[in-house]
Design a protein around this motif. Structure first.
Motif, PDB file in Angstrom:
ATOM      1  N   PRO A   1      35.230  -9.391   5.057  1.00 25.93           N
ATOM      2  CA  PRO A   1      34.682  -9.073   6.383  1.00 25.93           C
ATOM      3  C   PRO A   1      33.694  -7.912   6.322  1.00 25.93           C
ATOM      4  CG  PRO A   1      37.090  -9.141   6.423  1.00 25.93           C
ATOM      5  CD  PRO A   1      36.663  -9.203   4.995  1.00 25.93           C
TER       6      PRO A   1
ATOM      7  N   ASP B   1      32.230  -8.362  12.177  1.00 26.42           N
ATOM      8  CA  ASP B   1      32.915  -9.643  11.998  1.00 26.42           C
ATOM      9  C   ASP B   1      34.307  -9.578  12.611  1.00 26.42           C
ATOM     10  OD1 ASP B   1      30.885 -10.792  10.478  1.00 26.42           O
ATOM     11  OD2 ASP B   1      31.841 -10.312   8.557  1.00 26.42           O
ATOM     12  N   ARG B   2      34.791 -10.726  13.032  1.00 23.30           N
ATOM     13  CA  ARG B   2      36.206 -10.850  13.409  1.00 23.30           C
ATOM     14  C   ARG B   2      36.969 -10.965  12.086  1.00 23.30           C
ATOM     15  NH1 ARG B   2      39.036 -11.145  18.400  1.00 23.30           N
ATOM     16  NH2 ARG B   2      41.136 -11.742  17.829  1.00 23.30           N
TER      17      ARG B   2
ATOM     18  N   VAL C   1      37.571 -14.157   9.078  1.00 22.27           N
ATOM     19  CA  VAL C   1      37.027 -14.139   7.716  1.00 22.27           C
ATOM     20  C   VAL C   1      38.166 -14.247   6.704  1.00 22.27           C
ATOM     21  CG1 VAL C   1      35.693 -12.811   6.030  1.00 22.27           C
ATOM     22  CG2 VAL C   1      35.000 -12.822   8.437  1.00 22.27           C
TER      23      VAL C   1
ATOM     24  N   VAL D   1      31.153 -14.295  13.237  1.00 26.67           N
ATOM     25  CA  VAL D   1      31.184 -13.943  11.817  1.00 26.67           C
ATOM     26  C   VAL D   1      29.774 -14.134  11.285  1.00 26.67           C
ATOM     27  CG1 VAL D   1      32.060 -14.579   9.533  1.00 26.67           C
ATOM     28  CG2 VAL D   1      33.604 -14.610  11.509  1.00 26.67           C
TER      29      VAL D   1
END
Length: 114
Positions: free
Chosen positions: A25, A29-30, A34, A74
């Protein structure tokens, strides 16, 4: 494929690895997505159709946000040759579809059967 069998645009796209390592990640990003194999995910309001097919992996996409402060995004991660990836996209009118692919050793895309 459900809905329109020949969509020309999409509002959501996701690429995940099927049989390989998760990416790392990055800021924004979440992380959980990821860590669970998502390599790229973008989504916009369901009324949006500003992103045309064909799409290039990691391309800059546009459209109104799916929701304010969307935390389910992402950024594109480098794809790894030899592993299988699942791609899915959604388009207006309830159209949804996807497929599988991999990069060969020359980094050319090979489409795979579902």
């Amino acid at each position: 494929m459900w809905g329109n069998p020949n969509p020309d645009c999409f509002y959501s796209i996701s690429v995940s690895i099927v049989d390989g390592p998760s990416a790392v990640p990055e800021a924004g990003d979440r992380a959980g997505m990821v860590e669970n194999g998502v390599y790229w995910r973008k989504s916009f309001a369901v009324t949006s159709c500003e992103n045309a097919f064909p799409v290039t992996y990691g391309a800059k996409l546009q459209g109104p946000p799916f929701r304010e402060n969307n935390q389910y995004e992402v950024e594109a991660k480098p794809l790894l040759p030899g592993f299988t990836y699942q791609v899915s996209a959604a388009s207006e009118g309830s159209a949804y579809g996807g497929g599988k692919f991999r990069l060969n050793e020359q980094e050319a895309v090979e489409n795979l059967p579902n």
